[in-house]
Enzyme design. Structure first.
Site, PDB file in Angstrom:
ATOM      1  N   VAL A  58       7.975 -26.487  38.239  1.00 13.53           N
ATOM      2  CA  VAL A  58       8.634 -27.658  37.657  1.00 13.53           C
ATOM      3  C   VAL A  58      10.142 -27.590  37.891  1.00 13.53           C
ATOM      4  O   VAL A  58      10.780 -28.588  38.252  1.00 13.53           O
ATOM      5  CB  VAL A  58       8.321 -27.773  36.147  1.00 13.53           C
ATOM      6  CG1 VAL A  58       9.058 -28.940  35.539  1.00 13.53           C
ATOM      7  CG2 VAL A  58       6.819 -27.926  35.930  1.00 13.53           C
TER       8      VAL A  58
ATOM      9  N   LYS B 214       5.096 -26.650  26.166  1.00 10.12           N
ATOM     10  CA  LYS B 214       4.206 -27.122  25.084  1.00 10.12           C
ATOM     11  C   LYS B 214       3.903 -26.031  24.075  1.00 10.12           C
ATOM     12  O   LYS B 214       3.814 -26.292  22.879  1.00 10.12           O
ATOM     13  CB  LYS B 214       2.928 -27.744  25.613  1.00 10.12           C
ATOM     14  CG  LYS B 214       2.135 -26.848  26.523  1.00 10.12           C
ATOM     15  CD  LYS B 214       0.943 -27.580  27.091  1.00 10.12           C
ATOM     16  CE  LYS B 214       0.428 -26.893  28.330  1.00 10.12           C
ATOM     17  NZ  LYS B 214       1.209 -27.136  29.529  1.00 10.12           N
TER      18      LYS B 214
ATOM     19  N   GLU C 210       9.608 -34.745  25.761  1.00  7.44           N
ATOM     20  CA  GLU C 210       8.658 -35.716  26.326  1.00  7.44           C
ATOM     21  C   GLU C 210       7.709 -35.041  27.322  1.00  7.44           C
ATOM     22  O   GLU C 210       6.513 -35.348  27.375  1.00  7.44           O
ATOM     23  CB  GLU C 210       9.463 -36.830  27.023  1.00  7.44           C
ATOM     24  CG  GLU C 210       8.646 -37.924  27.632  1.00  7.44           C
ATOM     25  CD  GLU C 210       8.113 -38.924  26.620  1.00  7.44           C
ATOM     26  OE1 GLU C 210       8.897 -39.681  26.050  1.00  7.44           O
ATOM     27  OE2 GLU C 210       6.893 -38.939  26.416  1.00  7.44           O
TER      28      GLU C 210
ATOM     29  N   VAL D 217       4.157 -32.783  26.381  1.00  9.08           N
ATOM     30  CA  VAL D 217       2.820 -33.287  26.040  1.00  9.08           C
ATOM     31  C   VAL D 217       2.489 -34.493  26.909  1.00  9.08           C
ATOM     32  O   VAL D 217       3.143 -35.515  26.830  1.00  9.08           O
ATOM     33  CB  VAL D 217       2.694 -33.576  24.520  1.00  9.08           C
ATOM     34  CG1 VAL D 217       3.854 -34.345  23.967  1.00  9.08           C
ATOM     35  CG2 VAL D 217       1.403 -34.263  24.176  1.00  9.08           C
TER      36      VAL D 217
ATOM     37  N   ASP E 248      -5.034 -25.316  25.376  1.00  6.45           N
ATOM     38  CA  ASP E 248      -3.975 -26.193  25.896  1.00  6.45           C
ATOM     39  C   ASP E 248      -3.989 -27.542  25.161  1.00  6.45           C
ATOM     40  O   ASP E 248      -2.954 -28.035  24.718  1.00  6.45           O
ATOM     41  CB  ASP E 248      -4.184 -26.391  27.406  1.00  6.45           C
ATOM     42  CG  ASP E 248      -3.192 -27.368  27.990  1.00  6.45           C
ATOM     43  OD1 ASP E 248      -2.081 -26.927  28.345  1.00  6.45           O
ATOM     44  OD2 ASP E 248      -3.494 -28.577  28.072  1.00  6.45           O
TER      45      ASP E 248
ATOM     46  N   LYS F 179      -1.204 -29.456  22.551  1.00  8.31           N
ATOM     47  CA  LYS F 179      -0.700 -30.831  22.691  1.00  8.31           C
ATOM     48  C   LYS F 179      -1.031 -31.648  21.444  1.00  8.31           C
ATOM     49  O   LYS F 179      -0.208 -32.435  20.968  1.00  8.31           O
ATOM     50  CB  LYS F 179      -1.294 -31.475  23.938  1.00  8.31           C
ATOM     51  CG  LYS F 179      -0.751 -30.850  25.222  1.00  8.31           C
ATOM     52  CD  LYS F 179      -1.531 -31.327  26.422  1.00  8.31           C
ATOM     53  CE  LYS F 179      -1.043 -30.693  27.709  1.00  8.31           C
ATOM     54  NZ  LYS F 179      -2.038 -30.797  28.784  1.00  8.31           N
TER      55      LYS F 179
HETATM   56  N1  LIG Z   1       3.258 -27.274  36.109  1.00  6.72           N
HETATM   57  C1  LIG Z   1       3.088 -28.433  35.486  1.00  6.72           C
HETATM   58  O1  LIG Z   1       2.527 -29.400  36.040  1.00  6.72           O
HETATM   59  C2  LIG Z   1       3.592 -28.622  34.092  1.00  6.72           C
HETATM   60  C3  LIG Z   1       3.410 -29.863  33.437  1.00  6.72           C
HETATM   61  C4  LIG Z   1       3.920 -30.033  32.145  1.00  6.72           C
HETATM   62  C5  LIG Z   1       4.571 -28.996  31.513  1.00  6.72           C
HETATM   63  N2  LIG Z   1       4.704 -27.805  32.168  1.00  6.72           N
HETATM   64  C6  LIG Z   1       5.412 -26.741  31.468  1.00  6.72           C
HETATM   65  O2  LIG Z   1       6.611 -26.439  32.195  1.00  6.72           O
HETATM   66  C7  LIG Z   1       6.926 -25.058  32.059  1.00  6.72           C
HETATM   67  C8  LIG Z   1       7.084 -24.440  33.453  1.00  6.72           C
HETATM   68  O3  LIG Z   1       5.898 -24.588  34.194  1.00  6.72           O
HETATM   69  P1  LIG Z   1       5.851 -24.113  35.718  1.00  6.72           P
HETATM   70  O4  LIG Z   1       4.536 -24.603  36.218  1.00  6.72           O
HETATM   71  O5  LIG Z   1       7.097 -24.517  36.428  1.00  6.72           O
HETATM   72  O6  LIG Z   1       5.827 -22.511  35.532  1.00  6.72           O
HETATM   73  P2  LIG Z   1       6.168 -21.391  36.609  1.00  6.72           P
HETATM   74  O7  LIG Z   1       5.982 -21.920  37.984  1.00  6.72           O
HETATM   75  O8  LIG Z   1       5.414 -20.186  36.196  1.00  6.72           O
HETATM   76  O9  LIG Z   1       7.744 -21.099  36.405  1.00  6.72           O
HETATM   77  C9  LIG Z   1       8.256 -20.384  35.327  1.00  6.72           C
HETATM   78  C10 LIG Z   1       9.699 -19.999  35.643  1.00  6.72           C
HETATM   79  O10 LIG Z   1      10.275 -19.386  34.497  1.00  6.72           O
HETATM   80  C11 LIG Z   1      10.797 -18.093  34.848  1.00  6.72           C
HETATM   81  N3  LIG Z   1      10.530 -17.191  33.738  1.00  6.72           N
HETATM   82  C12 LIG Z   1       9.381 -17.034  33.054  1.00  6.72           C
HETATM   83  N4  LIG Z   1       9.515 -16.091  32.106  1.00  6.72           N
HETATM   84  C13 LIG Z   1      10.774 -15.624  32.212  1.00  6.72           C
HETATM   85  C14 LIG Z   1      11.526 -14.641  31.511  1.00  6.72           C
HETATM   86  N5  LIG Z   1      10.985 -13.915  30.509  1.00  6.72           N
HETATM   87  N6  LIG Z   1      12.820 -14.435  31.874  1.00  6.72           N
HETATM   88  C15 LIG Z   1      13.364 -15.148  32.866  1.00  6.72           C
HETATM   89  N7  LIG Z   1      12.728 -16.094  33.588  1.00  6.72           N
HETATM   90  C16 LIG Z   1      11.426 -16.339  33.237  1.00  6.72           C
HETATM   91  C17 LIG Z   1      10.046 -17.664  36.095  1.00  6.72           C
HETATM   92  O11 LIG Z   1      10.863 -16.769  36.817  1.00  6.72           O
HETATM   93  P3  LIG Z   1      10.396 -16.163  38.258  1.00  6.72           P
HETATM   94  O12 LIG Z   1      10.392 -17.339  39.192  1.00  6.72           O
HETATM   95  O13 LIG Z   1      11.409 -15.142  38.603  1.00  6.72           O
HETATM   96  O14 LIG Z   1       9.014 -15.602  38.004  1.00  6.72           O
HETATM   97  C18 LIG Z   1       9.838 -19.018  36.803  1.00  6.72           C
HETATM   98  O15 LIG Z   1      10.961 -19.331  37.582  1.00  6.72           O
HETATM   99  C19 LIG Z   1       5.794 -24.450  31.227  1.00  6.72           C
HETATM  100  O16 LIG Z   1       6.189 -24.444  29.890  1.00  6.72           O
HETATM  101  C20 LIG Z   1       4.646 -25.420  31.411  1.00  6.72           C
HETATM  102  O17 LIG Z   1       3.754 -25.434  30.320  1.00  6.72           O
HETATM  103  C21 LIG Z   1       4.240 -27.590  33.427  1.00  6.72           C
END
Ligand SMILES: NC(=O)c1ccc[n+]([C@@H]2O[C@H](COP(=O)([O-])OP(=O)(O)OC[C@H]3O[C@@H](n4cnc5c(N)ncnc54)[C@H](OP(=O)(O)O)[C@@H]3O)[C@@H](O)[C@H]2O)c1
Length: 404
Positions: A11, A96, A120, A123, A191, A195
């Site tokens: 994201v 979330k 926003e 969820v 999940d 939400k």
């Molecule tokens: N993917 C979707 O479609 C979607 C939709 C709605 C909401 N969300 C929400 O958006 C958020 C991100 O999702 P994502 O899919 O982008 O996840 P992701 O690809 O796993 O990215 C997470 C990022 O956060 C960093 N991170 C995690 N824990 C950390 C820590 N303890 N210290 C420092 N950096 C940390 C990671 O670092 P590294 O890169 O170094 O590992 C990575 O860059 C989540 O809360 C998810 O529920 C996602």
């Protein structure tokens, strides 16, 4: 608008790309992602000019206007978001789990600090309705929420309704990028429970918790369930339901029976929908694509611009303003399925339901099972009946019938 990112994964990177594209449009508010907190500085990422750091303090001290939390989980996100709000920085989050567990406290802190806390994207990111609700706190007399809020389980159940096994449907979903290989949080309901909890907070149940939500896995479904639902003129969908009219354990996530003609019955695949029940039984439905990095980034970007330009002050949830409702006791009609293996006759089932004081409206059967649609019965009564049947070695499964 200078943005500090907490996280630069799927994201986060989609947000950087989208902001870059929008910045090329003349007259658009210029949004620059200046730095991002990550775990691993050496991990391969897409092209980005964002400065990466492993220090949260460095992000908060980078002369930013808004913090965007896209790191997931509860800690350290909660600690850093709290520090940001304390420092007078508005926060936009897609987390979330964070919002479900700590949303009311973080919102209260933001109000005390005079900044916004926007979620926003946390969820059903692809259906931006949270802003619509918070801007219209008095427009609705909401007394219940229901919806399809998990795209992965919806995709899997849609495929199962067409004859696929759970395993095959899941493999297909993973192949299309709609599911992680470990999809337990999606299929088991956690999940959706998170939400639903955010939605309950929004509608004035600030004390609702994820642990209040009764979760049933879509893995409990059998092919017979879809056949039985069809015989009773309905379909099965993975649904989240919270009627605001009783105490705990009335929030439910899992498969539910939808009578044909129900608005949510027409949705399929990874579609999501949130339905508010209000006043004398009418409903308002928000529906569309569930999530994905690009739509989530677009929703976050709107929150960022709003937070930075202070175009929106968040309203209090409306029920908190109006006072809590008087409990009426939660009832629902139910779809009950019993597999015929071990042998159970429709007559035996009818007798049991009578003994268990569960009135039924229709009872049909086929080679695989016996299926019943009950009249309105309290949730606790049907749970008791279901477990009594299971104690007798009967493969029974009860699902709420979603009112139109
Ligand atoms: N993917 C979707 O479609 C979607 C939709 C709605 C909401 N969300 C929400 O958006 C958020 C991100 O999702 P994502 O899919 O982008 O996840 P992701 O690809 O796993 O990215 C997470 C990022 O956060 C960093 N991170 C995690 N824990 C950390 C820590 N303890 N210290 C420092 N950096 C940390 C990671 O670092 P590294 O890169 O170094 O590992 C990575 O860059 C989540 O809360 C998810 O529920 C996602």
């Amino acid at each position: 608008v200078r943005v500090g990112l907490l996280g630069c994964g799927r994201v986060g990177q989609a947000l950087v790309t989208l902001a870059g594209r929008r910045n090329a449009i003349a007259g658009w508010v210029h949004v620059e992602c200046v730095c991002a907190l990550v775990r691993d500085l050496h991990r391969r990422r897409g092209e980005t000019d964002v400065r990466l750091t492993t220090s949260a303090a460095a992000v908060l001290d980078a002369g930013i206007d808004v913090v965007v939390d896209v790191m997931g989980g509860v800690e350290p996100a909660r600690t850093i978001v709290t520090a940001a709000l304390d420092a007078g920085l508005p926060v936009v989050t897609a987390g979330k789990t964070l919002v479900a567990r700590h949303g009311p406290a973080l919102r209260a802190l933001a109000r005390r600090c005079g900044v916004t806390f926007s979620y926003e994207a946390a969820v059903v990111a692809g259906v931006p309705f949270v802003g619509a609700l918070t801007r219209r706190p008095h427009a609705s007399d909401v007394n219940g929420i229901s919806g399809i809020v998990n795209g992965t389980s919806h995709f899997v159940v849609t495929a199962m309704a067409a004859g696929a096994t759970t395993a095959r449907a899941l493999t297909h979903a993973v192949g299309l990028g709609y599911a992680e290989t470990d999809a337990e949080a999606d299929l088991g309901g956690r999940d959706a429970a998170e939400k639903l909890t955010i939605l309950r907070h929004l509608c004035g149940e600030p004390l609702a918790t994820v642990d209040d939500v009764l979760c049933r896995s879509v893995r409990d479904l059998e092919p017979a369930d879809f056949a039985g639902a069809h015989l009773l003129s309905g379909s099965i969908k993975p649904v989240a339901i919270a009627p605001f009219d009783a105490g705990s354990r009335t929030a439910w996530v899992g498969p539910a029976f939808l009578p044909s003609g129900h608005v949510l019955a027409s949705l399929s695949g990874v579609d999501n929908a949130v339905q508010l029940r209000r006043g004398a039984g009418e409903t308002v439905t928000f529906a569309g694509p569930g999530a994905g990095p690009e739509v989530t980034a677009a929703t976050i970007l709107d929150d960022v611009v709003e937070a930075a330009t202070s175009r929106r002050a968040e309203s209090e949830p409306w029920l908190t303003q109006q006072g809590r409702r008087v409990p009426r006791g939660t009832e629902s009609a139910w779809f009950v399925r019993i597999l015929k293996e071990p042998a159970v006759t429709a007559c035996e089932l009818a007798t049991w339901l009578g003994e268990l004081d569960v009135p039924y409206e229709r009872l049909v059967s086929d080679r695989a099972g016996v299926y019943v649609r009950t009249t309105a019965a309290p949730w606790h009564a049907i749970e008791r009946a279901e477990s009594a049947m299971r104690d007798r070695g009967v493969a029974a499964l009860a699902m709420p019938v979603l009112a139109r």
